[in-house]
Design a protein around this motif. Sequence first.
Motif, PDB file in Angstrom:
ATOM      1  N   GLN A 156       0.833  -1.208   0.000  1.00 20.33           N
ATOM      2  CA  GLN A 156       0.000   0.000   0.000  1.00 20.33           C
ATOM      3  C   GLN A 156       0.861   1.249   0.000  1.00 20.33           C
ATOM      4  OE1 GLN A 156      -3.684  -0.248   1.777  1.00 20.33           O
ATOM      5  NE2 GLN A 156      -3.594   1.692   2.825  1.00 20.33           N
ATOM      6  N   MET A 157       1.988   1.181   0.744  1.00 20.89           N
ATOM      7  CA  MET A 157       2.881   2.341   0.807  1.00 20.89           C
ATOM      8  C   MET A 157       3.401   2.667  -0.580  1.00 20.89           C
ATOM      9  SD  MET A 157       6.389   3.150   0.962  1.00 20.89           S
ATOM     10  CE  MET A 157       7.504   2.177   1.927  1.00 20.89           C
ATOM     11  N   LEU A 158       3.847   1.616  -1.333  1.00 17.10           N
ATOM     12  CA  LEU A 158       4.349   1.852  -2.684  1.00 17.10           C
ATOM     13  C   LEU A 158       3.262   2.465  -3.549  1.00 17.10           C
ATOM     14  CD1 LEU A 158       6.410  -1.343  -3.427  1.00 17.10           C
ATOM     15  CD2 LEU A 158       7.217   0.934  -2.899  1.00 17.10           C
ATOM     16  N   ALA A 159       2.011   2.042  -3.325  1.00 16.16           N
ATOM     17  CA  ALA A 159       0.927   2.527  -4.168  1.00 16.16           C
ATOM     18  C   ALA A 159       0.643   4.007  -3.926  1.00 16.16           C
ATOM     19  CB  ALA A 159      -0.323   1.695  -3.920  1.00 16.16           C
ATOM     20  N   TYR A 160       0.609   4.439  -2.643  1.00 14.99           N
ATOM     21  CA  TYR A 160       0.185   5.828  -2.429  1.00 14.99           C
ATOM     22  C   TYR A 160       1.324   6.835  -2.502  1.00 14.99           C
ATOM     23  CZ  TYR A 160       1.649   6.014   2.503  1.00 14.99           C
ATOM     24  OH  TYR A 160       2.364   6.017   3.638  1.00 14.99           O
ATOM     25  N   GLU A 161       2.522   6.398  -2.144  1.00 16.73           N
ATOM     26  CA  GLU A 161       3.663   7.328  -2.054  1.00 16.73           C
ATOM     27  C   GLU A 161       3.861   8.050  -3.397  1.00 16.73           C
ATOM     28  OE1 GLU A 161       6.074   8.952   0.332  1.00 16.73           O
ATOM     29  OE2 GLU A 161       4.793   7.546   1.365  1.00 16.73           O
ATOM     30  N   VAL A 162       3.699   7.300  -4.506  1.00 12.16           N
ATOM     31  CA  VAL A 162       3.987   7.866  -5.830  1.00 12.16           C
ATOM     32  C   VAL A 162       3.002   8.978  -6.150  1.00 12.16           C
ATOM     33  CG1 VAL A 162       4.073   7.358  -8.266  1.00 12.16           C
ATOM     34  CG2 VAL A 162       4.977   5.721  -6.633  1.00 12.16           C
ATOM     35  N   PHE A 163       1.704   8.673  -6.046  1.00 12.47           N
ATOM     36  CA  PHE A 163       0.783   9.722  -6.486  1.00 12.47           C
ATOM     37  C   PHE A 163       0.616  10.818  -5.450  1.00 12.47           C
ATOM     38  CE2 PHE A 163      -2.485   6.935  -4.610  1.00 12.47           C
ATOM     39  CZ  PHE A 163      -3.309   7.846  -4.004  1.00 12.47           C
ATOM     40  N   LEU A 164       0.979  10.522  -4.189  1.00 13.89           N
ATOM     41  CA  LEU A 164       0.969  11.615  -3.207  1.00 13.89           C
ATOM     42  C   LEU A 164       2.015  12.662  -3.577  1.00 13.89           C
ATOM     43  CD1 LEU A 164      -0.138  12.705  -0.536  1.00 13.89           C
ATOM     44  CD2 LEU A 164       1.669  11.495   0.620  1.00 13.89           C
ATOM     45  N   ALA A 165       3.221  12.182  -3.920  1.00 15.59           N
ATOM     46  CA  ALA A 165       4.279  13.116  -4.310  1.00 15.59           C
ATOM     47  C   ALA A 165       3.885  13.872  -5.580  1.00 15.59           C
ATOM     48  CB  ALA A 165       5.577  12.360  -4.515  1.00 15.59           C
ATOM     49  N   LEU A 166       3.301  13.133  -6.552  1.00 16.81           N
ATOM     50  CA  LEU A 166       2.910  13.784  -7.810  1.00 16.81           C
ATOM     51  C   LEU A 166       1.793  14.792  -7.586  1.00 16.81           C
ATOM     52  CD1 LEU A 166       2.946  10.771 -10.242  1.00 16.81           C
ATOM     53  CD2 LEU A 166       4.496  12.697 -10.202  1.00 16.81           C
ATOM     54  N   THR A 167       0.912  14.497  -6.599  1.00 16.12           N
ATOM     55  CA  THR A 167      -0.207  15.392  -6.331  1.00 16.12           C
ATOM     56  C   THR A 167       0.260  16.746  -5.833  1.00 16.12           C
ATOM     57  OG1 THR A 167      -1.506  13.485  -5.767  1.00 16.12           O
ATOM     58  CG2 THR A 167      -2.339  15.575  -5.031  1.00 16.12           C
ATOM     59  N   PHE A 168       1.364  16.719  -5.054  1.00 15.64           N
ATOM     60  CA  PHE A 168       1.815  17.975  -4.457  1.00 15.64           C
ATOM     61  C   PHE A 168       2.627  18.820  -5.434  1.00 15.64           C
ATOM     62  CE2 PHE A 168       1.534  16.337   0.170  1.00 15.64           C
ATOM     63  CZ  PHE A 168       0.156  16.446   0.091  1.00 15.64           C
ATOM     64  N   VAL A 169       3.002  18.244  -6.570  1.00 15.21           N
ATOM     65  CA  VAL A 169       3.819  18.998  -7.525  1.00 15.21           C
ATOM     66  C   VAL A 169       3.114  20.269  -8.022  1.00 15.21           C
ATOM     67  CG1 VAL A 169       4.919  18.900  -9.788  1.00 15.21           C
ATOM     68  CG2 VAL A 169       5.239  17.048  -8.185  1.00 15.21           C
ATOM     69  N   PRO A 170       1.834  20.203  -8.464  1.00  9.54           N
ATOM     70  CA  PRO A 170       1.183  21.445  -8.906  1.00  9.54           C
ATOM     71  C   PRO A 170       1.095  22.506  -7.830  1.00  9.54           C
ATOM     72  CG  PRO A 170      -0.164  19.559  -9.461  1.00  9.54           C
ATOM     73  CD  PRO A 170       0.948  19.054  -8.649  1.00  9.54           C
ATOM     74  N   ILE A 171       0.917  22.068  -6.586  1.00  6.48           N
ATOM     75  CA  ILE A 171       0.846  23.029  -5.480  1.00  6.48           C
ATOM     76  C   ILE A 171       2.187  23.743  -5.345  1.00  6.48           C
ATOM     77  CG2 ILE A 171       0.300  23.290  -3.030  1.00  6.48           C
ATOM     78  CD1 ILE A 171      -1.967  22.038  -4.431  1.00  6.48           C
ATOM     79  N   ILE A 172       3.259  22.937  -5.445  1.00  8.77           N
ATOM     80  CA  ILE A 172       4.597  23.520  -5.318  1.00  8.77           C
ATOM     81  C   ILE A 172       4.854  24.487  -6.476  1.00  8.77           C
ATOM     82  CG2 ILE A 172       7.054  22.959  -5.288  1.00  8.77           C
ATOM     83  CD1 ILE A 172       6.098  20.212  -4.078  1.00  8.77           C
ATOM     84  N   MET A 173       4.384  24.086  -7.680  1.00  9.69           N
ATOM     85  CA  MET A 173       4.566  24.969  -8.837  1.00  9.69           C
ATOM     86  C   MET A 173       3.816  26.278  -8.647  1.00  9.69           C
ATOM     87  SD  MET A 173       4.510  22.287 -12.041  1.00  9.69           S
ATOM     88  CE  MET A 173       2.832  22.563 -12.318  1.00  9.69           C
ATOM     89  N   LEU A 174       2.595  26.199  -8.147  1.00 11.10           N
ATOM     90  CA  LEU A 174       1.779  27.400  -8.004  1.00 11.10           C
ATOM     91  C   LEU A 174       2.272  28.294  -6.876  1.00 11.10           C
ATOM     92  CD1 LEU A 174      -1.807  26.015  -8.530  1.00 11.10           C
ATOM     93  CD2 LEU A 174      -0.669  27.682  -9.942  1.00 11.10           C
ATOM     94  N   SER A 175       2.721  27.667  -5.778  1.00 11.98           N
ATOM     95  CA  SER A 175       3.047  28.487  -4.611  1.00 11.98           C
ATOM     96  C   SER A 175       4.512  28.902  -4.575  1.00 11.98           C
ATOM     97  CB  SER A 175       2.705  27.726  -3.339  1.00 11.98           C
ATOM     98  OG  SER A 175       3.482  26.565  -3.266  1.00 11.98           O
TER      99      SER A 175
END
Lengths: 346, 137
Positions: A156-175
């Motif tokens: 489960q960790m392998l499954a969520y870790e990837v898209f959690l990191a990818l999810t935060f990328v747009p936030i980092i780009m915007l902020s």
Amino acid sequence: MCVLRIWIGDKMLADSLLFKLFVFPGTVFSLVVVLFLFWWWRKVGAAIQSRYGPKHVGPAGTLQTIADVVKLIAKESIIPEKASRWFWFMPVFSFVLSFLFLSLIPFTDHWVILDFDTSLIMLFAVMAIEPLLIFLVGWASYNKYGLAGAERAGIQMLAYEVFLALTFVPIIMLSHSWSLVGIVYAQGVSPTWATPVAHTFVNRGVWFAVVQPLALLLSVIAVMMAMHIKPFDIPDAEPEVIYGASTEYGGPFYALQMLSHFLMMFLGSGLIVSMFFGGWEGPYLPHVAWFVLKTLTVGTTIMFIQHSMPRLRLSHMMEIAWKKLVPLAFLNIFITLIIMEVLGWV
Amino acid sequence: MGLIKPLLYTLRELFRKPVTVKYPYEKRDISPRVRNIHTLNRETCQHCGICARMCPNNVLKMKDGYPTADYSRCSFCGICLDACPTGSIQMIHTQEHNIVRAHSEDLYMELLNPDGTVYNPEVASIGQDETNEGGVF
């Protein structure tokens, strides 16, 4: 509040790191929050299932969790014969780890224990250690259910870790910030930047929940997967693997595990609040009150989803995570990039 | 849509009054047609013991010529009522099915009078309990 005005050297007590570590937002406050959240979780679950929940110990059963913790601590902790000698170490370390998580979450720009420019990377690191620890817990206890649960936690960790990191990328780009405090600043009217920064999204007084709804959805799912909350409680599914990795832990160890679970639940909600709901920003009430209120609201929503959903199968969880959510996270990055390009927010 | 539907259902349940009854503090009315405790008319009883023989669970035992009941085993089937040739055994309605005792031997009781009163206050009886203070339901 006069205790807060005691001076130590050239600093007030309330400003010292020790106060932050041990009183607020550290140990004392987080223990109170965890005990409250445990009670609240039971009440919400009971209301959804047309029950009353705890109601005898204290007013409306508020002291029930304290009674439970006292009972659990008074119990004998049985260590299995063939368990590793590091058996006792794991729950204690996972409790400590949840406090490390706590130190990164900004309650306000003042009430944050560790604040540096790249605190999001640190946060990912902490979130990645937690399942590893669960794996070690399952391994150390020399129990087949423990090992099976640990294996599931790893998957489960392998499954969520990837898209959690990818999810935060747009936030980092915007902020334009890798720090949680900076991300909160970017969503509101911050004290340092009184006007919107030119050619960026920063400081326009808009929550990321409004401009990034897909990222919000994905990160709520990721947090629920990280905390092993109901549709994704595959690692400690009771009918299948008895309590997953922590099957062999009873008494005080169990109490520690439950406390750290609820602390992580609070902090996961706090992370979502900082990323998407403007953190501590809000009118009239003090900043800390806004943060705690928002966090409890998000936490209650998560509890609500938890009590409404059946558990997914392991293969379904992996299918959803790898085949649907990871592409969605990529899609979100591209959409954000295109919109930023069009609006000239680079 | 398949995801939203259960959420709407639980949201409705969230604001509904719980169905749980806070039992010792709050009692729910039971149906007036319920007949849930035996009575014995000791004037018309013939001391024949047919009720005790017909009882499928051996609840009724003859003692001093009258049937007595061991409520730890009674299933309230009512066969004793049908078996009684004079109709001395009846079942009456009470507000509460209160046959809980701390020890199972305390559930070995005299049957009540036809008006629901306790037959022999010296001996443990169904209407007699510390919580009820000797009253009948």
